[in-house]
Enzyme design. Structure first.
Site, short mmCIF file in Angstrom:
data_model
loop_
_atom_site.label_atom_id
_atom_site.label_comp_id
_atom_site.label_asym_id
_atom_site.label_seq_id
_atom_site.Cartn_x
_atom_site.Cartn_y
_atom_site.Cartn_z
CE LYS A 178 -4.06 -4.44 1.12
NZ LYS A 178 -4.63 -3.27 2.01
CG ASP B 138 -1.98 -1.19 1.21
OD1 ASP B 138 -1.94 -1.87 0.35
OD2 ASP B 138 -2.81 -1.28 2.16
CG HIS C 199 -14.99 -0.17 1.79
ND1 HIS C 199 -14.52 -0.47 2.81
CD2 HIS C 199 -15.01 -1.24 0.77
CE1 HIS C 199 -13.90 -1.78 2.78
NE2 HIS C 199 -14.35 -2.27 1.56
CG HIS D 119 -11.29 0.80 0.13
ND1 HIS D 119 -11.19 -0.62 0.68
CD2 HIS D 119 -10.25 1.39 0.88
CE1 HIS D 119 -10.65 -0.62 1.61
NE2 HIS D 119 -9.94 0.56 1.91
CB CYS E 56 -2.13 -2.88 5.19
SG CYS E 56 -3.89 -2.39 5.03
#
Ligand code: VGL
Ligand code: ZN
Length: 197
Positions: free
Chosen positions: A106, A9, A53, A49, A151
């Site tokens: 993801k 990320d 979300h 997302h 994450c």
């Protein structure tokens, strides 16, 4: 052993000026680029997302960083971030994305957040990354990226549980460090057998 770098990320929204800015998030980019050359494979993840979300506080008219109860357990409610196709969801512009063998997204499921690169937050829905790594014969992983305590932490613990040899290069990570989350993440990773370098 076949050793992959898994960079988590490294996106604009997690860097200074972004929607969920992590202090010093941009400081790790050059080091990650340099590190890429030393691995058999490079995998990047991208938090991705849809608008509205279920992990966004705005979706629930709730306070930022408050907790909610999801069908799969407790969930932090974040500012809107990494919305598919937005500038915030793009990788930091200095990140050498051309070096990546695989980019895995993801968090695209509207109902389930996904901190980990391996499983969504229900801890059962796979992202497919395990199969990719295994079919390429990759058995060793070094994790870097954002954020150490969310994450990176969830990805490292899942990877160790799946039997990969896992280390986290903390010098190439930065943390959100919210409500003791960094200390908890470090002990959780160590307990899971992750090497913290
Ligand atoms: C992350 C919170 C929400 C992360 C992603 O990349 O650590 N944290 N979404
Ligand atoms: Zn997210």
């Amino acid at each position: 052993m076949t050793h992959a770098l898994l960079a988590i990320d490294v996106q604009n929204d997690f860097c200074p000026g972004g929607a969920l800015a992590v202090a010093g998030g941009d400081e790790i980019v050059a080091g990650i680029n340099t590190a890429m050359a030393g691995f058999d494979a490079v995998v990047l993840t991208q938090d991705w997302h849809p608008a509205g979300h279920s992990s966004f506080a705005s979706t629930h008219n709730a306070a930022l960083m408050s907790m909610t109860e999801m069908p799969y357990g407790p969930q932090v409610l974040w500012p809107d971030h990494c919305i598919q196709g937005s500038t915030g969801a793009a990788f930091h512009s200095d990140l050498q994305t051309n070096r990546a063998d695989l980019i895995i997204r993801k968090g695209y499921n509207p109902e389930i957040d996904s901190y980990s690169a391996f499983f969504e937050n229900d801890k059962t829905t796979p992202t497919g990354l395990e199969g990719y790594l295994r079919t390429r014969g990759i058995d060793k992983l070094t994790l870097v990226g954002l954020a150490t305590d969310f994450c990176v932490n969830y990805s490292a613990v899942d990877a160790a549980k799946l039997g990969f040899d896992v280390s986290v290069n903390l010098a190439l990570c930065r943390a959100i460090d919210f409500d003791g989350s960094l200390d908890a993440a470090k002990s959780g990773m160590a307990a899971a057998g992750v090497t913290l370098a």
